[in-house]
Each structure stands twice: as structure tokens, then as C-alpha cells.
Design an enzyme around this catalytic site. Structure first.
Site, PDB file in Angstrom:
ATOM      1  CB  CYS A  80      35.425  32.136  31.518  1.00  0.00           C
ATOM      2  SG  CYS A  80      36.463  33.291  32.438  1.00  0.00           S
ATOM      3  CB  ALA A  81      37.492  35.173  28.392  1.00  0.00           C
TER       4      ALA A  81
END
Length: 187
Positions: free
Chosen positions: A104-105
Site C-alpha cells: 500500500c503506502a
């Protein structure tokens, strides 16, 4: 038995973290869930779900670990990125050729730590510019380049887990677990 550590910071993405832990444990990989902060027995996820930790990262015998995994989520990713200890451990594991994985991030943390230099990597949309040094890939759910594994987000959590199993245990074990959990491919 392979050993990995998943690092947790307040505001982590619960499904990304727990899906990965669950799949790895099904593959008989020993997973330690470790808080990045001392004294935190429970870490709260970005959607208000608290998870009890096995300990904190300072209690881990890092020499015995085969991989370090960073879940995404906000503000969890920011907290991981603010930790000098996290960056130092990610760099050390990478230098030793051990698996460094983020979803994800969280691949942005790998970029900030210099781990993505010359690697192919992916992330949650909008974080591509933070993959410092990487060739950004946006059309694959999981990108493995040597010892570095990155993935796009919650919807790619299963594929992320399967890729980790493949690299830590075997492709056959990953396929066996796909079958066990009735993982359906797109129709």
C-alpha cells in the site's frame, strides 16, 4: 522454519497486516507482530481495530529473521516512516539480502530509506513519486525484484501473502494454501 517480523505502528491497515500474517502462519512461517514503539502491547489500526502485539521491535532477535514486512494504512505508514529504528532495520535486512516487503503506502518508507534504488516497485496510487530510486510499476498487484517485494493495497493483500510464501517457503506451498482457502481467480 522461516521467521519474519511484521512491524506495526498506530494507524496500520488491518486487513493488509492480518491477511499477510494469517497466510504466512498457514504456511508454517513464524511471524512476530512487533510494535515500533516500546511499551505498546496493543496497536490500534486505521479503522479502530486493536491488535495485541507479540512484543516490540527492540525485543526481536533480528539476526534470526528472514524478512521484515511493513503494512500500509494511514497514519501508520507515516509513523513507520518517522521511525529511525525502522529505517535502520529495513536497510540492514536489505544489505543482508533478506526479504524486505511493504504494501500500500508503506513502499514509500522503503523509498525514503534508499532500499528501492535500481529496483522495480509498486505502491498505492498517489504514492509513486515516493518510491525514490525505483522503476515504478502500476499494472501489477505485486512486484518482486530480488529481495524486495511491494504491493498496491488492501485488494492485493492475498497476492502479497502468496508471493511472500512462494519466496520464503515454495511456490508449491503458496499454491497449496490458495487451494485450501478456496482462493478464486477472476472469472
Amino acid at each position: 522454519m522461516k521467521k519474519v517480523v511484521m512491524l506495526f505502528a498506530e494507524g496500520f491497515e488491518e486487513v493488509e497486516a492480518l491477511m499477510t500474517v494469517d497466510l504466512l502462519r498457514r504456511a508454517e512461517v513464524e511471524v512476530t507482530m512487533a510494535s515500533v514503539e516500546d511499551g505498546m502491547e496493543q496497536v490500534m489500526g486505521s479503522h479502530g481495530i486493536g491488535i495485541t502485539m507479540d512484543g516490540n521491535m527492540n525485543e526481536v532477535n533480528w539476526e534470526q529473521q528472514d524478512a521484515v514486512i511493513l503494512p500500509g494504512g494511514m497514519p501508520g505508514t507515516l509513523h513507520l516512516g518517522d521511525s529511525e529504528a525502522v529505517c535502520e532495520m529495513v536497510k540492514k535486512m536489505n544489505a543482508e539480502g533478506k526479504i524486505v516487503a511493504a504494501i500500500c503506502a508503506a513502499p514509500s518508507v522503503l523509498g525514503a530509506c534508499g532500499v528501492l534504488e535500481g529496483k522495480r516497485a509498486t505502491s498505492y496510487p498517489g504514492f509513486e513519486e515516493k518510491l525514490t530510486g525505483a522503476t515504478v510499476v502500476t499494472d501489477q498487484p505485486v512486484v518482486a525484484d530480488g529481495n524486495v517485494i511491494t504491493s498496491r493495497g488492501l485488494g492485493t493483500s492475498m497476492e502479497f501473502g502468496f508471493k511472500l510464501i512462494e519466496l520464503l517457503v515454495s511456490k508449491e506451498k503458496a499454491e497449496e494454501i490458495r487451494q485450501q482457502i478456496i482462493f478464486m481467480y477472476s472469472l
